[in-house]
Design a protein around this motif. Structure first.
Motif, short mmCIF file in Angstrom:
data_model
loop_
_atom_site.label_atom_id
_atom_site.label_comp_id
_atom_site.label_asym_id
_atom_site.label_seq_id
_atom_site.Cartn_x
_atom_site.Cartn_y
_atom_site.Cartn_z
N SER A 159 0.78 -1.23 0.00
CA SER A 159 0.00 0.00 0.00
C SER A 159 0.82 1.30 0.00
O SER A 159 0.25 2.38 0.12
N ALA A 178 -0.37 4.14 -2.23
CA ALA A 178 -1.68 4.67 -1.83
C ALA A 178 -1.55 5.57 -0.61
O ALA A 178 -2.21 6.62 -0.51
N CYS A 194 -4.37 8.66 0.27
CA CYS A 194 -5.63 7.92 0.39
C CYS A 194 -5.92 7.65 1.87
O CYS A 194 -5.01 7.39 2.64
N PHE A 225 -7.27 5.27 4.81
CA PHE A 225 -7.25 3.82 4.99
C PHE A 225 -8.18 3.39 6.12
O PHE A 225 -8.53 4.20 6.97
N PRO A 256 -7.01 0.79 1.47
CA PRO A 256 -7.54 2.11 1.09
C PRO A 256 -9.07 2.06 0.99
O PRO A 256 -9.62 1.14 0.37
N THR A 284 -10.62 5.73 -4.71
CA THR A 284 -10.24 5.97 -3.31
C THR A 284 -10.78 7.33 -2.88
O THR A 284 -11.52 7.99 -3.61
#
Lengths: 363, 167
Positions: free
Chosen positions: A254, A257, A262, A264, A275, A283
């Motif tokens: 991840s 991301a 993003c 989470f 995400p 996202t």
């Protein structure tokens, strides 16, 4: 700076499926992967897949990979291999290193399909050569055709542990046992049965206590666990092995991301931090989408469907599909996803995914 | 003994499955034995059956139901099952022997006429067996279907053969 309409990071089942779906609608797609060959983990999967005909059921994983690749080629997708995406900035600039040179790629939309990383398990002796991930074993035996040992113990009885154990037998190794800490076998009974009728025991409520050996693994010490997962002293047993294989789960890969900002959520059923995304796989950062194991650890079959979903949604967002066309296509994919997540094995994922996507829809 | 704990189906679990033919049907000739016990999303067996004897339907997590009257024992369902969970048993093969057709994905393949060791669901050697047929056409995609002759009373326990070792 180079530009594209859709940059996809990761050419596994999710990334390839998204590329095909988006490119066939007319989107200019650039697919970036750090490996020398595309396909992600698909080319290591020499077993026949489950599902329905639409999910490529009864087709071996590597044959599915070949089909996807030829389709990607046919659609004129630009594929950058041996290219590491090391960063993501602003409204969608990717930093990419290829051939020791740094380049940047600006994309209107980005799909992160980076997959997952194997979990490790620490125990005394775990750094000895011969202790390795089930994924590494699969690469060695099925891609490189190298058998890294003769006698193995597999830690973990999820589908990965069961399937790789069977493939070790096919490759000519002995599997002394599959070891499972939980009181029940984690993966499909049919995979377990294939091993059992080849004489491989599956030891539940058991774990590895220690790997012994001078230069490499020579012995594995197993120990029984009580109901609270504590080792029961005096139940140790030693096995002569030269491989201890770890199949103790996967975690979403991840980093990109996170870097993209993003949001989470921590969802154990989906493999950890995932995400938050909506039903279009978008996202909380507009224009950045996720699919496959990064969006929650599941199967290659579901990764392909999620990739398609993201590809359709992106084509729609870029104006290549009308909302009506996109709706029909998305509904077909969602139906297939739902059917795959039915039943007792899909239950936990189905619930977790719904919870995550409800959050995504709200945002 | 349970599938979840031990990794193979117990006699009690087997009797509850909708893919297992009755004792009467077994006496009438070759028939599929579908040892699929968990609701996993999968249905290639349904489509593979030319006689329409296997029903999965919707949702695809349903267990396959065998309509044993329609089943001809052709075995085309055997290689398509990703779980290698389908067998064909023929109790009428001879006075003393039955045949078991089973999926086999190891090399080398046994040869017709070869004597092999029959294994049960736990991998225990239970009797010698004679290979009466080996089918491995391209359509089976590397899941060979091996037919072995075994004593009749072993036919519902034999589910594998020991690996073939050649020099």
């Amino acid at each position: 700076m180079r530009e594209t309409e859709l940059a996809i990071v990761g050419a596994g089942p999710a990334g390839l499926s998204a590329a095909i779906e988006a490119a066939s609608a007319g989107v200019r797609v650039t697919l970036v992967d750090e490996n020398q060959r595309p396909g992600g983990q698909l080319f290591k999967q020499i077993h026949k897949f489950f599902g329905s005909k639409e999910h490529y059921a009864s087709v071996r994983g590597f044959d599915i990979g070949t089909k996807l690749l030829s389709e990607v080629e046919k659609q004129g997708v630009e594929v950058m291999l041996d290219s590491v995406v090391w960063g993501i900035f602003g409204t969608h600039v990717l930093g990419i290193i290829h051939d020791q040179k740094n380049t940047y790629l600006r994309a209107q939309k980005v799909l992160l399909a980076t997959g997952a990383i194997e979990n490790a398990l620490a125990f005394p002796g775990w750094t000895l050569p011969g202790v390795m991930g089930a994924g590494a074993i699969q690469t060695l035996i099925n891609i490189d055709r190298v058998l890294p040992g003769k006698k193995a113990i597999m830690i973990g009885s999820g589908n990965v542990g069961l399937i790789v154990s069977y493939q070790l037998l096919q490759a000519g190794a002995q599997v002394i046992a599959v070891v499972e800490a939980a009181p029940k076998i984690g993966g499909y009974g049919v995979h377990a049965s294939k091993l059992r009728r080849n004489g491989v025991p599956i030891l539940t409520s058991t774990t590895v206590k220690e790997a012994k050996g001078k230069e490499k693994v020579e012995k594995a010490v197993l120990v029984a666990l009580d109901q609270n997962w504590n080792q029961i002293p005096g139940t140790e047993s030693e096995y002569e092995v030269d491989m201890i294989c770890l199949a103790v789960g996967l975690s979403p890969l991840s980093e990109l991301a996170w870097m993209a900002g993003c949001q989470f959520e921590y969802i154990p059923e989906l493999g950890g931090h995932v995400p938050i995304h909506d039903l279009n796989m978008q996202t909380t950062v507009p224009g950045i989408y996720v699919a496959g194991d990064l969006a929650g650890i599941e199967e290659a079959s579901t990764a392909m469907e999620e990739g398609k979903l993201a590809g359709i949604a992106i084509a729609e967002a870029l104006g290549y599909l009308s909302p009506e066309e996109a709706k029909i296509k998305k509904e077909a994919v969602s139906r297939r996803l739902d059917s795959f997540r039915k039943g007792p094995f899909g239950k936990a994922v189905r619930k977790a995914k719904a919870r995550l996507q409800r959050r995504g829809e709200v945002q | 003994m349970t599938l979840e704990k031990d990794g193979f189906l117990s006699p009690e679990e087997l009797t509850r499955l909708p893919g297992i033919p009755s004792a009467e049907r077994l006496e009438q000739g070759p028939v599929a034995v579908i040892e699929c016990a968990q609701e996993i999303p999968c249905n290639p067996c349904e489509e593979a059956c030319p006689a329409g004897a296997i029903q999965v339907g919707e949702p695809i997590t349903n267990l396959p139901v065998l309509e044993s009257d329609k089943c001809t024992g052709c075995g085309l369902c055997i290689p398509v099952c990703p779980g290698l969970a389908i067998f064909v048993v023929d109790m009428t093969y001879s006075d003393r022997e039955a045949t078991v057709q089973l999926p086999y994905e190891f090399l080398p393949l046994p040869q017709k006429g070869e004597l092999v060791t029959a294994l049960d669901r736990e991998g225990k050697a239970i009797c010698p067996a004679r290979v009466v047929n080996v089918r491995n056409p391209k359509k089976f995609d590397h899941t060979a279907v091996i037919a072995i002759a075994v004593p009749k009373d072993k036919a519902m326990n034999v589910r594998n053969i020991a690996l073939i070792r050649r020099q």
